[in-house]
Design a protein around this motif. Structure first.
Motif, PDB file in Angstrom:
ATOM      1  N   ASN A 160       0.813  -1.589   7.904  1.00  0.00           N
ATOM      2  CA  ASN A 160       0.446  -1.662   6.513  1.00  0.00           C
ATOM      3  C   ASN A 160       2.255  -1.269   6.506  1.00  0.00           C
ATOM      4  O   ASN A 160       2.261   0.420   5.286  1.00  0.00           O
ATOM      5  N   SER A 161       3.385  -1.388   7.139  1.00  0.00           N
ATOM      6  CA  SER A 161       4.283  -0.687   6.529  1.00  0.00           C
ATOM      7  C   SER A 161       5.420  -0.797   5.016  1.00  0.00           C
ATOM      8  O   SER A 161       6.325  -0.459   5.557  1.00  0.00           O
ATOM      9  N   PHE A 162       5.609  -2.046   4.944  1.00  0.00           N
ATOM     10  CA  PHE A 162       5.919  -2.396   3.811  1.00  0.00           C
ATOM     11  C   PHE A 162       4.678  -1.694   2.708  1.00  0.00           C
ATOM     12  O   PHE A 162       4.130  -2.291   2.020  1.00  0.00           O
ATOM     13  N   GLY A 163       5.520  -0.396   2.067  1.00  0.00           N
ATOM     14  CA  GLY A 163       5.023   0.113   0.929  1.00  0.00           C
ATOM     15  C   GLY A 163       5.597  -0.092   0.291  1.00  0.00           C
ATOM     16  O   GLY A 163       4.683  -0.012  -0.745  1.00  0.00           O
ATOM     17  N   ASN A 164       7.025  -0.836  -0.780  1.00  0.00           N
ATOM     18  CA  ASN A 164       7.034  -1.065  -1.481  1.00  0.00           C
ATOM     19  C   ASN A 164       5.929  -2.218  -2.244  1.00  0.00           C
ATOM     20  O   ASN A 164       5.621  -2.870  -1.678  1.00  0.00           O
ATOM     21  N   PRO A 165       5.747  -2.103  -3.779  1.00  0.00           N
ATOM     22  CA  PRO A 165       4.522  -3.007  -3.924  1.00  0.00           C
ATOM     23  C   PRO A 165       5.415  -4.505  -4.058  1.00  0.00           C
ATOM     24  O   PRO A 165       4.753  -5.742  -4.987  1.00  0.00           O
ATOM     25  N   ILE A 166       6.401  -5.429  -3.841  1.00  0.00           N
ATOM     26  CA  ILE A 166       6.747  -6.584  -4.429  1.00  0.00           C
ATOM     27  C   ILE A 166       6.505  -7.067  -3.908  1.00  0.00           C
ATOM     28  O   ILE A 166       5.682  -7.036  -2.661  1.00  0.00           O
ATOM     29  N   SER A 167       6.316  -8.439  -3.946  1.00  0.00           N
ATOM     30  CA  SER A 167       5.805  -9.370  -2.529  1.00  0.00           C
ATOM     31  C   SER A 167       5.777  -9.381  -1.418  1.00  0.00           C
ATOM     32  O   SER A 167       7.115  -9.592  -1.323  1.00  0.00           O
ATOM     33  N   ILE A 168       5.925  -9.700  -0.407  1.00  0.00           N
ATOM     34  CA  ILE A 168       5.583  -9.798   0.542  1.00  0.00           C
ATOM     35  C   ILE A 168       5.908 -10.742   1.595  1.00  0.00           C
ATOM     36  O   ILE A 168       7.160 -11.251   2.329  1.00  0.00           O
ATOM     37  N   ASP A 169       5.107 -12.359   0.947  1.00  0.00           N
ATOM     38  CA  ASP A 169       5.559 -12.713   0.752  1.00  0.00           C
ATOM     39  C   ASP A 169       7.073 -13.933   0.620  1.00  0.00           C
ATOM     40  O   ASP A 169       7.140 -14.555   1.116  1.00  0.00           O
TER      41      ASP A 169
END
Length: 188
Positions: A160-169
């Motif tokens: 869970n290190s991607f805190g930015n709400p933009i799409s991970i996919d």
């Protein structure tokens, strides 16, 4: 009740289940023997140490990727094949986080069994780069780069290190596109 006729393959499959459910750090001789419903001495009849289980789990994971993840990826476009592999690897790793963690420390040069575990994966990748007319020496570097990207991306996502709400996919797709497009400069 003790289990009879337990195979090494079944032990590793159960270790994979346990690692995926609870995390690789939870996988110990005690937790695995409890999960299998056997006593620790019985488990030692099949494995030497927990490090032996982790190593076998690493090989198990890479064999699955090498044999199953690349199966069915067969576009006429080698770049699309490489992207499809990235998507399939990403999905596999997210669905098998404990196995994925064991896979992180893989080095095919340590022994023959490790090399054999990834033979299908390497063959697949080199077929793509061969059809792109990329020399094998360079292709080995590109494979290392792609592996580092995929494993790092998944590791960050699992933790869970991607805190930015933009799409991970969408981040995955854009990143893969950048890496794969960059391969063009190495065509002969």
């Amino acid at each position: 009740m003790p289990r009879t006729g337990l195979s090494k393959e079944e032990i590793i499959e159960k270790a994979a289940e346990l690692a995926n459910e609870k995390g690789l750090q939870y996988l110990t001789v005690t937790t695995l023997s409890d999960y299998l419903g056997i006593k620790k001495p019985s488990l030692y009849n099949h494995v030497k140490t927990i490090d032996d289980v982790h190593r076998k789990l690493m090989i198990y994971g890479w064999k699955k990727v090498s044999e199953e993840v690349v199966a069915g990826i067969d576009s006429d476009d080698p770049k699309e094949n490489i992207a499809n592999f990235g998507r399939a690897f990403h999905k596999f790793a997210l669905e098998n986080p404990g196995v994925f963690e064991a896979m992180l420390w893989y080095n095919k040069y340590l022994d023959e069994s490790l090399l054999e575990a990834t033979e299908g994966l390497y063959s697949f990748f080199f077929r793509q780069t061969d059809s792109m007319r990329i020399e094998r020496d360079v292709a080995n570097h590109l494979l290392r780069t792609y592996r580092a990207f995929l494993e790092g991306f998944v590791m960050l996502q699992i933790h869970n290190s991607f805190g930015n709400p933009i799409s991970i996919d969408e981040s995955l797709e854009i990143s893969m596109n950048v890496l794969i497009a960059g391969m063009d400069q190495y065509r002969r």
